[in-house]
Design a protein around this motif. Sequence first.
Motif, mmCIF file in Angstrom:
data_model
loop_
_atom_site.group_PDB
_atom_site.id
_atom_site.type_symbol
_atom_site.label_atom_id
_atom_site.label_comp_id
_atom_site.label_asym_id
_atom_site.label_seq_id
_atom_site.Cartn_x
_atom_site.Cartn_y
_atom_site.Cartn_z
ATOM 1 N N MET A 179 -40.799 11.031 -1.542
ATOM 2 C CA MET A 179 -40.888 10.637 -2.913
ATOM 3 C C MET A 179 -39.444 10.601 -3.438
ATOM 4 O O MET A 179 -38.784 11.284 -3.296
ATOM 5 C CB MET A 179 -41.622 11.805 -3.514
ATOM 6 C CG MET A 179 -41.777 11.869 -5.065
ATOM 7 S SD MET A 179 -42.789 13.307 -5.937
ATOM 8 C CE MET A 179 -42.497 12.837 -7.492
ATOM 9 N N GLU A 180 -39.500 9.328 -4.497
ATOM 10 C CA GLU A 180 -38.165 9.261 -4.923
ATOM 11 C C GLU A 180 -37.986 10.028 -6.241
ATOM 12 O O GLU A 180 -39.013 10.426 -6.835
ATOM 13 C CB GLU A 180 -38.336 7.817 -5.562
ATOM 14 C CG GLU A 180 -36.937 7.226 -6.266
ATOM 15 C CD GLU A 180 -37.112 5.907 -6.767
ATOM 16 O OE1 GLU A 180 -36.133 5.340 -7.430
ATOM 17 O OE2 GLU A 180 -38.131 5.241 -6.587
ATOM 18 N N ILE A 181 -36.602 10.574 -6.207
ATOM 19 C CA ILE A 181 -36.210 11.491 -7.210
ATOM 20 C C ILE A 181 -36.075 10.784 -8.345
ATOM 21 O O ILE A 181 -35.293 9.869 -8.703
ATOM 22 C CB ILE A 181 -34.964 12.295 -6.892
ATOM 23 C CG1 ILE A 181 -35.326 13.169 -5.591
ATOM 24 C CG2 ILE A 181 -34.764 13.402 -7.989
ATOM 25 C CD1 ILE A 181 -36.336 14.279 -5.711
ATOM 26 N N ILE A 182 -36.891 11.169 -9.628
ATOM 27 C CA ILE A 182 -36.693 10.479 -11.043
ATOM 28 C C ILE A 182 -35.298 11.161 -11.651
ATOM 29 O O ILE A 182 -35.318 12.332 -11.872
ATOM 30 C CB ILE A 182 -37.685 10.835 -11.620
ATOM 31 C CG1 ILE A 182 -39.018 10.228 -11.116
ATOM 32 C CG2 ILE A 182 -37.682 10.177 -13.122
ATOM 33 C CD1 ILE A 182 -40.321 10.482 -11.983
ATOM 34 N N PRO A 183 -34.292 10.474 -11.900
ATOM 35 C CA PRO A 183 -33.291 10.977 -12.588
ATOM 36 C C PRO A 183 -33.370 11.550 -13.777
ATOM 37 O O PRO A 183 -34.237 11.109 -14.660
ATOM 38 C CB PRO A 183 -32.031 9.767 -12.865
ATOM 39 C CG PRO A 183 -32.712 8.666 -11.776
ATOM 40 C CD PRO A 183 -34.178 8.867 -11.652
ATOM 41 N N ILE A 184 -32.536 12.709 -14.332
ATOM 42 C CA ILE A 184 -32.648 13.152 -15.598
ATOM 43 C C ILE A 184 -32.021 12.596 -16.217
ATOM 44 O O ILE A 184 -30.864 12.033 -16.039
ATOM 45 C CB ILE A 184 -31.912 14.806 -15.342
ATOM 46 C CG1 ILE A 184 -32.791 15.581 -14.282
ATOM 47 C CG2 ILE A 184 -32.031 15.285 -16.629
ATOM 48 C CD1 ILE A 184 -34.084 15.813 -14.581
ATOM 49 N N PRO A 185 -32.455 12.047 -17.398
ATOM 50 C CA PRO A 185 -31.783 11.399 -18.518
ATOM 51 C C PRO A 185 -30.914 12.256 -19.137
ATOM 52 O O PRO A 185 -31.053 12.882 -20.025
ATOM 53 C CB PRO A 185 -32.982 11.025 -19.475
ATOM 54 C CG PRO A 185 -34.006 11.984 -19.158
ATOM 55 C CD PRO A 185 -34.018 12.538 -18.124
ATOM 56 N N THR A 186 -29.514 11.778 -18.808
ATOM 57 C CA THR A 186 -28.230 12.789 -19.276
ATOM 58 C C THR A 186 -27.998 12.531 -20.689
ATOM 59 O O THR A 186 -27.533 13.721 -21.355
ATOM 60 C CB THR A 186 -27.078 12.156 -18.211
ATOM 61 O OG1 THR A 186 -26.993 10.873 -18.651
ATOM 62 C CG2 THR A 186 -27.118 12.706 -16.884
ATOM 63 N N GLU A 187 -28.468 11.457 -21.302
ATOM 64 C CA GLU A 187 -28.265 11.367 -22.663
ATOM 65 C C GLU A 187 -29.484 12.084 -23.601
ATOM 66 O O GLU A 187 -29.141 12.259 -24.897
ATOM 67 C CB GLU A 187 -27.899 9.958 -23.318
ATOM 68 C CG GLU A 187 -26.834 9.457 -22.560
ATOM 69 C CD GLU A 187 -25.371 10.060 -22.763
ATOM 70 O OE1 GLU A 187 -25.250 10.420 -23.968
ATOM 71 O OE2 GLU A 187 -24.623 10.228 -21.893
ATOM 72 N N THR A 188 -30.374 12.283 -23.002
ATOM 73 C CA THR A 188 -31.624 12.655 -23.908
ATOM 74 C C THR A 188 -32.450 13.972 -23.295
ATOM 75 O O THR A 188 -33.429 14.262 -23.905
ATOM 76 C CB THR A 188 -32.500 11.519 -24.112
ATOM 77 O OG1 THR A 188 -33.225 11.262 -22.871
ATOM 78 C CG2 THR A 188 -31.985 10.481 -24.928
ATOM 79 N N TYR A 189 -31.800 14.510 -22.193
ATOM 80 C CA TYR A 189 -32.829 15.440 -21.610
ATOM 81 C C TYR A 189 -32.644 16.705 -22.488
ATOM 82 O O TYR A 189 -31.838 17.108 -23.302
ATOM 83 C CB TYR A 189 -32.195 15.704 -20.038
ATOM 84 C CG TYR A 189 -31.034 16.648 -20.311
ATOM 85 C CD1 TYR A 189 -30.989 18.103 -20.205
ATOM 86 C CD2 TYR A 189 -29.639 16.103 -20.139
ATOM 87 C CE1 TYR A 189 -29.719 18.911 -20.157
ATOM 88 C CE2 TYR A 189 -28.513 16.850 -20.189
ATOM 89 C CZ TYR A 189 -28.601 18.211 -20.219
ATOM 90 O OH TYR A 189 -27.291 19.013 -19.960
ATOM 91 N N LYS A 190 -33.778 17.278 -22.126
ATOM 92 C CA LYS A 190 -34.027 18.803 -22.949
ATOM 93 C C LYS A 190 -34.216 20.153 -22.043
ATOM 94 O O LYS A 190 -34.426 19.885 -20.849
ATOM 95 C CB LYS A 190 -35.455 18.874 -23.412
ATOM 96 C CG LYS A 190 -35.673 17.740 -24.817
ATOM 97 C CD LYS A 190 -36.972 17.776 -25.505
ATOM 98 C CE LYS A 190 -37.895 17.134 -24.597
ATOM 99 N NZ LYS A 190 -39.235 17.154 -25.447
ATOM 100 N N LEU A 191 -33.520 21.013 -22.372
ATOM 101 C CA LEU A 191 -32.995 22.203 -21.606
ATOM 102 C C LEU A 191 -33.858 23.222 -22.011
ATOM 103 O O LEU A 191 -33.964 23.772 -23.319
ATOM 104 C CB LEU A 191 -31.608 22.502 -21.712
ATOM 105 C CG LEU A 191 -30.915 23.849 -20.981
ATOM 106 C CD1 LEU A 191 -31.143 23.538 -19.361
ATOM 107 C CD2 LEU A 191 -29.556 24.079 -21.399
#
Length: 275
Positions: free
Chosen positions: A1-13
Amino acid sequence: MEIIPIPTETYKLGFIGAGKMAESIVKGVVQAGVLPSSRIRTAHSNPKRCAAFESFGVKILPHNQAVVEDSDVVIFSVKPQVVKDVVLQLRPVLTKKKLLVSVAAGIKLKDLQEWAAHSRFIRVMPNTAASVGEAATVMSLGRAATEEDGELIAKLFGSVGKVWRADDKYFDAITGLSGSGPAYIYLAIEALADGGVAAGLPRELALGLASQTVLGAATMATKTGKHPGQLKDDVASPGGTTIAGVYELEKAGFRGVLMNAVVAAAKRGQELSQS
């Protein structure tokens, strides 16, 4: 399964657990401008802990499941003895789209990956100096964690100190050195101050000098590039005061005592991780 990148500019922590370590990380991340507080969330039953996070502008959600569902990166910052139950409870919402992180001491990466049912997990070992932005932090990437995932987490934890990467097999030794190490240094500072008092100094002055001396020596060790032995030799002139003090430390087995402390703490960490 392809890993979906974390959106570095908008991700929530999201933080599962809202204790002092989580608070230190949030404080560092927000103050360093790594992430705005509006993109951080947690949940806690204690109003005082909620208030501490709200003071930084963190969003408080009603329960942990809501935190996971509303986050791209989830940091488990709970006590080691409950981390398994917490991860298993949240397992249905821990999808492979989410990057999972644990700062729980003594919990191995292979166990975290098994409990979560996926290996996009990063194990991180900070220490208590995170509260003043001077943590010594080590991280290890799980099988499915990408280089981009590692860089994102290194940037987060870099806001509260320095970050190294190491294999998970070294974490018991890391616990014995940097995890437990601050306590050894506090003992050394206290002993140095007591020595100053014994030599005639007022307590407040002795403690201030001892603390600043340790801070200065650590800064010299990290910034000059010189070996600690060379730095020691630079201070110890022939027949002088420093070598007289060093001689007493050597007679008492100072180095061996510190080495034994690290090894004993590492061994205890290994025992706890297997229990």
